[in-house]
Design a protein around this motif. Sequence first.
Motif, PDB file in Angstrom:
ATOM      1  N   ASP A  10       0.881  -0.987  -0.084  1.00 60.11           N
ATOM      2  CA  ASP A  10       0.057  -0.356   0.060  1.00 60.11           C
ATOM      3  C   ASP A  10       0.743   1.077   0.059  1.00 60.11           C
ATOM      4  O   ASP A  10       0.986   2.031   0.932  1.00 60.11           O
ATOM      5  N   PRO A  11       1.538   1.951  -1.551  1.00 63.58           N
ATOM      6  CA  PRO A  11       2.503   2.366  -1.459  1.00 63.58           C
ATOM      7  C   PRO A  11       1.931   3.988  -0.693  1.00 63.58           C
ATOM      8  O   PRO A  11       0.205   4.535  -1.346  1.00 63.58           O
ATOM      9  N   ARG A  12       2.493   5.038  -0.485  1.00 60.68           N
ATOM     10  CA  ARG A  12       1.492   6.253  -0.268  1.00 60.68           C
ATOM     11  C   ARG A  12       1.742   7.158  -1.696  1.00 60.68           C
ATOM     12  O   ARG A  12       2.223   6.539  -2.686  1.00 60.68           O
ATOM     13  N   PRO A  13       0.586   7.191  -2.144  1.00 59.39           N
ATOM     14  CA  PRO A  13       0.402   7.756  -3.181  1.00 59.39           C
ATOM     15  C   PRO A  13       0.940   9.079  -3.525  1.00 59.39           C
ATOM     16  O   PRO A  13       1.107   9.752  -3.066  1.00 59.39           O
ATOM     17  N   GLU A  14       1.821   8.808  -5.464  1.00 60.14           N
ATOM     18  CA  GLU A  14       2.978   9.769  -5.400  1.00 60.14           C
ATOM     19  C   GLU A  14       2.279  11.278  -5.946  1.00 60.14           C
ATOM     20  O   GLU A  14       0.346  11.404  -6.286  1.00 60.14           O
ATOM     21  N   GLU A  15       2.393  12.178  -5.239  1.00 60.17           N
ATOM     22  CA  GLU A  15       1.784  13.872  -5.629  1.00 60.17           C
ATOM     23  C   GLU A  15       2.454  13.978  -7.720  1.00 60.17           C
ATOM     24  O   GLU A  15       3.046  13.743  -7.886  1.00 60.17           O
ATOM     25  N   PRO A  16       0.918  14.341  -7.948  1.00 58.66           N
ATOM     26  CA  PRO A  16       1.089  14.997  -9.099  1.00 58.66           C
ATOM     27  C   PRO A  16       2.530  15.602  -9.421  1.00 58.66           C
ATOM     28  O   PRO A  16       2.235  16.932  -8.527  1.00 58.66           O
ATOM     29  N   VAL A  17       2.484  15.660 -10.822  1.00 59.24           N
ATOM     30  CA  VAL A  17       3.577  16.549 -11.008  1.00 59.24           C
ATOM     31  C   VAL A  17       3.415  18.347 -11.281  1.00 59.24           C
ATOM     32  O   VAL A  17       2.259  18.282 -12.468  1.00 59.24           O
ATOM     33  N   GLU A  18       3.531  19.523 -10.935  1.00 60.78           N
ATOM     34  CA  GLU A  18       3.368  20.390 -11.645  1.00 60.78           C
ATOM     35  C   GLU A  18       3.655  21.145 -12.799  1.00 60.78           C
ATOM     36  O   GLU A  18       4.788  20.828 -12.801  1.00 60.78           O
ATOM     37  N   PRO A  19       2.851  21.511 -13.811  1.00 55.57           N
ATOM     38  CA  PRO A  19       3.255  22.244 -14.736  1.00 55.57           C
ATOM     39  C   PRO A  19       3.864  22.607 -14.651  1.00 55.57           C
ATOM     40  O   PRO A  19       3.776  24.202 -14.032  1.00 55.57           O
TER      41      PRO A  19
END
Length: 65
Positions: A10-19
């Motif tokens: 159950d990995p920590r959700p990955e932060e979206p990449v800021e454009p």
Amino acid sequence: MDTTNIPADDPRPEEPVEPDLNECCGNGCEPCVLDIYAEERRSWQQAVKAWEERQRARAGMPPGT
């Protein structure tokens, strides 16, 4: 929380990449890449909160501690 349904992996959700700011053309597109990022970030924040609760449950800690 029922910990029997929590997957072992159950990995920590990955932060979206800021454009990059240059990805916005400034023409008022609907939706703008910055709007899409803001929505993805809100969803990510909710997913992280749920993940943290699962981790607390897995550790046997009360919710919200």
